[in-house]
Motif scaffolding. Structure first.
Motif, PDB file in Angstrom:
ATOM      1  N   LEU A 126      53.975  43.294 -22.471  1.00 56.19           N
ATOM      2  CA  LEU A 126      54.825  43.527 -21.298  1.00 56.19           C
ATOM      3  C   LEU A 126      55.387  42.227 -20.709  1.00 56.19           C
ATOM      4  N   ASN A 127      54.945  41.097 -21.273  1.00 53.06           N
ATOM      5  CA  ASN A 127      55.390  39.787 -20.776  1.00 53.06           C
ATOM      6  C   ASN A 127      55.106  39.622 -19.283  1.00 53.06           C
ATOM      7  N   ILE A 128      53.847  39.900 -18.901  1.00 52.85           N
ATOM      8  CA  ILE A 128      53.436  39.788 -17.496  1.00 52.85           C
ATOM      9  C   ILE A 128      52.114  39.014 -17.409  1.00 52.85           C
ATOM     10  N   PRO A 129      51.786  38.480 -16.224  1.00 53.91           N
ATOM     11  CA  PRO A 129      50.514  37.775 -16.046  1.00 53.91           C
ATOM     12  C   PRO A 129      49.369  38.792 -16.039  1.00 53.91           C
ATOM     13  N   THR A 130      48.318  38.529 -16.825  1.00 50.26           N
ATOM     14  CA  THR A 130      47.152  39.414 -16.858  1.00 50.26           C
ATOM     15  C   THR A 130      45.863  38.600 -16.915  1.00 50.26           C
ATOM     16  N   VAL A 131      44.780  39.229 -16.465  1.00 50.37           N
ATOM     17  CA  VAL A 131      43.449  38.611 -16.497  1.00 50.37           C
ATOM     18  C   VAL A 131      42.478  39.629 -17.080  1.00 50.37           C
ATOM     19  N   GLY A 132      41.614  39.162 -17.986  1.00 50.92           N
ATOM     20  CA  GLY A 132      40.614  40.054 -18.569  1.00 50.92           C
ATOM     21  C   GLY A 132      39.314  39.956 -17.781  1.00 50.92           C
ATOM     22  N   VAL A 133      38.723  41.103 -17.467  1.00 49.24           N
ATOM     23  CA  VAL A 133      37.442  41.135 -16.748  1.00 49.24           C
ATOM     24  C   VAL A 133      36.517  42.110 -17.484  1.00 49.24           C
ATOM     25  N   ALA A 134      35.462  41.569 -18.108  1.00 46.39           N
ATOM     26  CA  ALA A 134      34.542  42.420 -18.869  1.00 46.39           C
ATOM     27  C   ALA A 134      33.137  42.348 -18.295  1.00 46.39           C
ATOM     28  N   LYS A 135      32.382  43.428 -18.488  1.00 46.49           N
ATOM     29  CA  LYS A 135      31.018  43.467 -17.960  1.00 46.49           C
ATOM     30  C   LYS A 135      29.988  43.022 -18.988  1.00 46.49           C
ATOM     31  N   SER A 136      30.421  42.769 -20.203  1.00 46.96           N
ATOM     32  CA  SER A 136      29.475  42.239 -21.196  1.00 46.96           C
ATOM     33  C   SER A 136      30.195  41.245 -22.106  1.00 46.96           C
ATOM     34  N   PHE A 137      29.414  40.387 -22.705  1.00 48.62           N
ATOM     35  CA  PHE A 137      29.956  39.307 -23.533  1.00 48.62           C
ATOM     36  C   PHE A 137      30.411  39.815 -24.897  1.00 48.62           C
ATOM     37  N   LEU A 138      31.453  39.198 -25.425  1.00 51.61           N
ATOM     38  CA  LEU A 138      31.945  39.586 -26.754  1.00 51.61           C
ATOM     39  C   LEU A 138      32.006  38.420 -27.713  1.00 51.61           C
ATOM     40  N   TYR A 139      32.651  37.342 -27.323  1.00 52.97           N
ATOM     41  CA  TYR A 139      32.877  36.249 -28.267  1.00 52.97           C
ATOM     42  C   TYR A 139      33.142  34.901 -27.578  1.00 52.97           C
ATOM     43  N   GLY A 140      32.744  33.828 -28.249  1.00 49.57           N
ATOM     44  CA  GLY A 140      33.001  32.481 -27.747  1.00 49.57           C
ATOM     45  C   GLY A 140      31.714  31.698 -27.561  1.00 49.57           C
ATOM     46  N   ASP A 141      31.866  30.419 -27.265  1.00 50.20           N
ATOM     47  CA  ASP A 141      30.715  29.565 -26.994  1.00 50.20           C
ATOM     48  C   ASP A 141      30.607  29.395 -25.487  1.00 50.20           C
ATOM     49  N   VAL A 142      29.385  29.508 -24.987  1.00 51.34           N
ATOM     50  CA  VAL A 142      29.184  29.354 -23.546  1.00 51.34           C
ATOM     51  C   VAL A 142      28.704  27.931 -23.256  1.00 51.34           C
ATOM     52  N   ILE A 143      29.420  27.251 -22.356  1.00 48.39           N
ATOM     53  CA  ILE A 143      29.013  25.889 -21.987  1.00 48.39           C
ATOM     54  C   ILE A 143      28.813  25.825 -20.475  1.00 48.39           C
ATOM     55  N   ARG A 144      27.965  24.909 -20.077  1.00 47.69           N
ATOM     56  CA  ARG A 144      27.733  24.748 -18.639  1.00 47.69           C
ATOM     57  C   ARG A 144      28.616  23.646 -18.113  1.00 47.69           C
ATOM     58  N   ILE A 145      29.222  23.898 -16.951  1.00 50.08           N
ATOM     59  CA  ILE A 145      30.023  22.881 -16.281  1.00 50.08           C
ATOM     60  C   ILE A 145      29.509  22.847 -14.855  1.00 50.08           C
ATOM     61  N   GLY A 146      28.569  21.953 -14.598  1.00 49.09           N
ATOM     62  CA  GLY A 146      27.966  21.903 -13.276  1.00 49.09           C
ATOM     63  C   GLY A 146      27.207  23.184 -13.017  1.00 49.09           C
ATOM     64  N   ASP A 147      27.599  23.894 -11.956  1.00 50.00           N
ATOM     65  CA  ASP A 147      26.928  25.146 -11.618  1.00 50.00           C
ATOM     66  C   ASP A 147      27.569  26.343 -12.320  1.00 50.00           C
ATOM     67  N   ASN A 148      28.682  26.108 -12.999  1.00 51.43           N
ATOM     68  CA  ASN A 148      29.394  27.223 -13.630  1.00 51.43           C
ATOM     69  C   ASN A 148      29.219  27.277 -15.140  1.00 51.43           C
ATOM     70  N   GLU A 149      29.565  28.427 -15.694  1.00 55.45           N
ATOM     71  CA  GLU A 149      29.523  28.600 -17.142  1.00 55.45           C
ATOM     72  C   GLU A 149      30.914  28.974 -17.605  1.00 55.45           C
ATOM     73  N   ALA A 150      31.375  28.325 -18.674  1.00 56.84           N
ATOM     74  CA  ALA A 150      32.703  28.607 -19.199  1.00 56.84           C
ATOM     75  C   ALA A 150      32.590  29.150 -20.614  1.00 56.84           C
ATOM     76  N   ILE A 151      33.614  29.889 -21.034  1.00 55.99           N
ATOM     77  CA  ILE A 151      33.660  30.427 -22.394  1.00 55.99           C
ATOM     78  C   ILE A 151      34.671  29.583 -23.163  1.00 55.99           C
ATOM     79  N   VAL A 152      34.212  28.988 -24.264  1.00 57.00           N
ATOM     80  CA  VAL A 152      35.067  28.098 -25.044  1.00 57.00           C
ATOM     81  C   VAL A 152      35.322  28.638 -26.455  1.00 57.00           C
ATOM     82  N   ILE A 153      36.581  28.572 -26.867  1.00 60.63           N
ATOM     83  CA  ILE A 153      36.965  28.963 -28.227  1.00 60.63           C
ATOM     84  C   ILE A 153      37.959  27.916 -28.719  1.00 60.63           C
ATOM     85  N   ASP A 154      37.752  27.420 -29.924  1.00 56.51           N
ATOM     86  CA  ASP A 154      38.643  26.400 -30.489  1.00 56.51           C
ATOM     87  C   ASP A 154      38.827  25.222 -29.524  1.00 56.51           C
ATOM     88  N   ASN A 155      37.706  24.775 -28.957  1.00 51.77           N
ATOM     89  CA  ASN A 155      37.752  23.604 -28.083  1.00 51.77           C
ATOM     90  C   ASN A 155      38.586  23.794 -26.815  1.00 51.77           C
TER      91      ASN A 155
END
Length: 218
Positions: A126-155
């Motif tokens: 649709l060529n519009i801004p979207t955000v994905g919100v899931a209740k369970s994990f699917l794919y990617g590497d989880v890294i810690r950034i201070g107090d937060n956790e980020a999902i990383v794929i292909d660096n």
DNA sequence: GCGACAG
DNA sequence: ATCTTGTCGC
């Protein structure tokens, strides 16, 4: 046999769509109406609901729905081929009634094996801004950034994990947003007692009520 | 081959 | 996602 055919083509489609995802900052202060998309099922009937949520007044503005018998099964990694057609029809109907600044989708965005979860899929189509919100994990590497956790794929950071008590939600880039903006937008919509941001909680609630009423008539 | 696996 | 009542906890 027919499924191998579908998956082969679905894989090809996802690889193409993933290359069309646009990652760019969005002006959060200019966001007013946010859409939320979800689908509920009953006896093979799928009901999608698209709500329009006023972030300034913190209230539901209006919503649209689209129900249809669903034939495509749920296969991990290919959720969009089952749900996106319904979500898109409900969303297009909503967009004909009110201007939508950004859309939250129940499911992952780029935090997906081919960086093409349902939120990215819908955002690109649709060529519009979207955000994905899931209740369970699917794919990617989880890294810690201070107090937060980020999902990383292909660096690349494609999303963040938001925690609330013992529960978590996985927020990722759908389209036309950055991972940081996606996380902040969801944080602004976080209501005290629910894990899901308001637009999605409302879409979830309404789609369940809708499918319950419709399925009972059939 | 084995385990993982959005909704 | 859905099938399902009471029940543990904040």
């Amino acid at each position: 046999m027919i499924m191998t055919f579908l998956i082969e083509n679905a894989l090809r489609a996802q690889k193409i769509l993933s290359k069309l995802v646009i990652i760019q900052p969005i002006n959060i202060s200019m966001i007013n109406i946010i859409a939320g998309l979800d689908v509920s099922y009953k006896d093979g009937l799928g009901c999608a609901v698209a709500v329009a949520y006023d972030s300034k007044n913190r209230a539901l503005t209006t919503y649209s729905q689209y129900c249809e018998k669903v034939a495509i099964p749920y296969i991990p990694g290919f959720l969009a081929f089952r749900e996106a057609p319904l979500m898109i029809k409900a969303l297009l109907n909503l967009m004909s009634k009110i201007h939508i600044d950004i859309t939250l989708v129940n499911g992952h965005g780029m935090a997906h094996p081919r960086k093409c979860g349902i939120a990215s899929h819908i955002g690109v189509v649709l060529n519009i801004p979207t955000v994905g919100v899931a209740k369970s994990f699917l794919y990617g590497d989880v890294i810690r950034i201070g107090d937060n956790e980020a999902i990383v794929i292909d660096n690349t950071i494609v999303g963040y994990i938001l925690r609330r008590n013992s529960k978590k939600i996985y927020v990722s880039i759908g389209n036309k947003v950055t991972a940081e903006d996606a996380a902040n937008i969801v944080l602004n919509l976080w209501n005290y007692s629910y894990i899901l941001p308001e637009p999605l909680r409302l879409a979830d609630e309404l789609s369940r009520k809708t499918v319950k009423k419709l399925a009972a008539k059939l």
